[in-house]
Design an enzyme around this catalytic site. Structure first.
Site, PDB file in Angstrom:
ATOM      1  N   ASN A  13     -13.627  -5.077 -15.404  1.00  0.00           N
ATOM      2  CA  ASN A  13     -14.479  -5.886 -14.535  1.00  0.00           C
ATOM      3  C   ASN A  13     -14.018  -7.340 -14.603  1.00  0.00           C
ATOM      4  O   ASN A  13     -13.900  -7.908 -15.685  1.00  0.00           O
ATOM      5  CB  ASN A  13     -15.939  -5.770 -14.970  1.00  0.00           C
ATOM      6  CG  ASN A  13     -16.902  -6.221 -13.891  1.00  0.00           C
ATOM      7  OD1 ASN A  13     -16.831  -7.342 -13.414  1.00  0.00           O
ATOM      8  ND2 ASN A  13     -17.802  -5.327 -13.500  1.00  0.00           N
ATOM      9  N   ASP A  39       0.861  -1.188   0.000  1.00  0.00           N
ATOM     10  CA  ASP A  39       0.000   0.000   0.000  1.00  0.00           C
ATOM     11  C   ASP A  39       0.890   1.229   0.000  1.00  0.00           C
ATOM     12  O   ASP A  39       2.120   1.120   0.052  1.00  0.00           O
ATOM     13  CB  ASP A  39      -0.974   0.006   1.185  1.00  0.00           C
ATOM     14  CG  ASP A  39      -2.352   0.544   0.764  1.00  0.00           C
ATOM     15  OD1 ASP A  39      -2.414   1.729   0.378  1.00  0.00           O
ATOM     16  OD2 ASP A  39      -3.330  -0.216   0.804  1.00  0.00           O
ATOM     17  N   ARG A  40       0.269   2.397  -0.088  1.00  0.00           N
ATOM     18  CA  ARG A  40       1.022   3.643  -0.281  1.00  0.00           C
ATOM     19  C   ARG A  40       1.863   3.987   0.950  1.00  0.00           C
ATOM     20  O   ARG A  40       1.473   3.693   2.097  1.00  0.00           O
ATOM     21  CB  ARG A  40       0.071   4.789  -0.579  1.00  0.00           C
ATOM     22  CG  ARG A  40      -0.941   5.067   0.515  1.00  0.00           C
ATOM     23  CD  ARG A  40      -1.796   6.285   0.216  1.00  0.00           C
ATOM     24  NE  ARG A  40      -2.857   6.435   1.181  1.00  0.00           N
ATOM     25  CZ  ARG A  40      -2.720   6.975   2.386  1.00  0.00           C
ATOM     26  NH1 ARG A  40      -1.522   7.392   2.785  1.00  0.00           N
ATOM     27  NH2 ARG A  40      -3.745   7.093   3.205  1.00  0.00           N
ATOM     28  N   HIS A  43     -23.331   2.950  -8.697  1.00  0.00           N
ATOM     29  CA  HIS A  43     -22.263   2.511  -7.795  1.00  0.00           C
ATOM     30  C   HIS A  43     -22.326   3.284  -6.480  1.00  0.00           C
ATOM     31  O   HIS A  43     -23.046   4.281  -6.366  1.00  0.00           O
ATOM     32  CB  HIS A  43     -20.883   2.709  -8.433  1.00  0.00           C
ATOM     33  CG  HIS A  43     -20.527   1.666  -9.444  1.00  0.00           C
ATOM     34  ND1 HIS A  43     -20.908   1.761 -10.761  1.00  0.00           N
ATOM     35  CD2 HIS A  43     -19.837   0.492  -9.332  1.00  0.00           C
ATOM     36  CE1 HIS A  43     -20.464   0.702 -11.428  1.00  0.00           C
ATOM     37  NE2 HIS A  43     -19.814  -0.082 -10.581  1.00  0.00           N
ATOM     38  N   HIS A  44     -21.542   2.844  -5.532  1.00  0.00           N
ATOM     39  CA  HIS A  44     -21.456   3.461  -4.212  1.00  0.00           C
ATOM     40  C   HIS A  44     -20.941   4.902  -4.302  1.00  0.00           C
ATOM     41  O   HIS A  44     -20.306   5.291  -5.294  1.00  0.00           O
ATOM     42  CB  HIS A  44     -20.547   2.635  -3.301  1.00  0.00           C
ATOM     43  CG  HIS A  44     -19.194   2.389  -3.890  1.00  0.00           C
ATOM     44  ND1 HIS A  44     -18.130   3.252  -3.715  1.00  0.00           N
ATOM     45  CD2 HIS A  44     -18.725   1.384  -4.671  1.00  0.00           C
ATOM     46  CE1 HIS A  44     -17.073   2.796  -4.343  1.00  0.00           C
ATOM     47  NE2 HIS A  44     -17.402   1.657  -4.944  1.00  0.00           N
ATOM     48  N   LYS A  68     -17.085   5.904  -5.222  1.00  0.00           N
ATOM     49  CA  LYS A  68     -16.441   5.650  -6.507  1.00  0.00           C
ATOM     50  C   LYS A  68     -16.008   6.970  -7.138  1.00  0.00           C
ATOM     51  O   LYS A  68     -16.778   7.928  -7.209  1.00  0.00           O
ATOM     52  CB  LYS A  68     -17.386   4.899  -7.446  1.00  0.00           C
ATOM     53  CG  LYS A  68     -16.722   4.465  -8.750  1.00  0.00           C
ATOM     54  CD  LYS A  68     -17.596   3.494  -9.533  1.00  0.00           C
ATOM     55  CE  LYS A  68     -16.966   3.087 -10.855  1.00  0.00           C
ATOM     56  NZ  LYS A  68     -15.655   2.422 -10.683  1.00  0.00           N
TER      57      LYS A  68
END
Length: 267
Positions: A124, A34-35, A155-156, A159
């Site tokens: 996807n 991760d970053r 979408h949520h 996004k």
């Protein structure tokens, strides 16, 4: 055992991918990334996946993580994905990219970077959605010019890109089947006195809210009848399982850019 590393390991999707790796035969988690500066760097990657300690800490050292894997799975952003692809190319390691929002220029750069390594790049990873891609081309060709095409995706609220990469791919598939240029016929905005709908345009509409995992509907609208093709995602697990399936496939593929249609043998 195929050694898989996961980028974005501290995120929601990263956690689901790690869980999918742990339940899949023939693969193992070799690294988690991760970053720099993320509060979970240094912690065991299993906690974010709901697995407890699994002995793989989350790292911020991209080169070290890539060097220790056979394939990297990346669900981040186009900018991060291109950097990861560049490092994978340097180490001659495969990569699976599920990030969305790539510009045409970024796609071209990805293809250039993948000349020496195999890369699955797909908006996807769901088996169901990729079946939809295949079916859409057939439906568009059969219905032909007598049906208007509209695509709506939901979408949520978190996004970042719009429309979704899946919706864009659906639009591209339909446009190609009808002999149109998606970049010229996609219509993203209607407001006020905007005039009649043109015959060739493909309407692209988005909904954002709550925790919607992902819904896509393609409408073929004729005079007196309408055909709808809808895919609804209930969890992120089919994306994570699809990405692991792609990772198992890509390690033996030839260099170049591939997509889930290739992985699933739908071409």
């Amino acid at each position: 055992m195929i050694k898989i590393a996961v980028c974005g390991a501290a995120g929601r999707m990263g956690g689901r991918i790690i869980a999918a790796i742990k339940e899949t035969e023939g693969v193992e988690l070799s690294g988690a990334l991760d970053r720099p500066g993320h509060p979970m760097v240094g912690q065991d990657a299993g906690y974010n996946a709901g697995l407890g300690a699994i002995g793989v800490p989350i790292s911020d050292d991209l080169n070290a993580v890539v060097a220790g894997c056979d394939v990297l799975i990346d669900f981040t952003t186009p900018k991060v994905s291109l950097k990861n692809l560049e490092v994978c190319a340097l180490h001659k390691k495969s990569i699976v990219i599920g990030s969305t929002g790539f510009t045409p220029e970024e796609r071209a750069l990805a293809a250039e970077l993948a000349r020496e390594i195999p890369a699955v790049i797909a908006p996807n990873m769901s088996v169901g959605v990729n079946v939809c891609f295949k079916v859409l081309a057939d439906v568009a060709k059969i219905l032909g010019e007598d049906f208007d095409v509209e695509i709506v995706e939901a979408h949520h609220k978190m996004k970042k890109d719009s429309p979704s990469g899946t919706a864009v791919r659906m639009g591209e598939v339909v446009a190609n089947a009808l002999g149109r240029d998606y970049n010229k016929v996609a219509n993203f905005h209607r407001e006020g006195i905007c005039g009649e709908r043109t015959h060739e345009e493909i309407g692209m509409q988005t909904i954002r809210g709550g925790d919607i995992v992902g819904e896509h509907t393609v409408y073929f609208i004729g005079m007196g009848e309408r055909v709808e093709l809808t895919h609804r995602a209930h969890t992120r697990d089919m994306f994570s399982r699809g990405s692991v399936r792609a990772a198992k496939w890509v390690v033996t593929a030839k260099p170049g850019v591939w997509d889930m249609q290739d992985v699933l043998g739908l071409k």
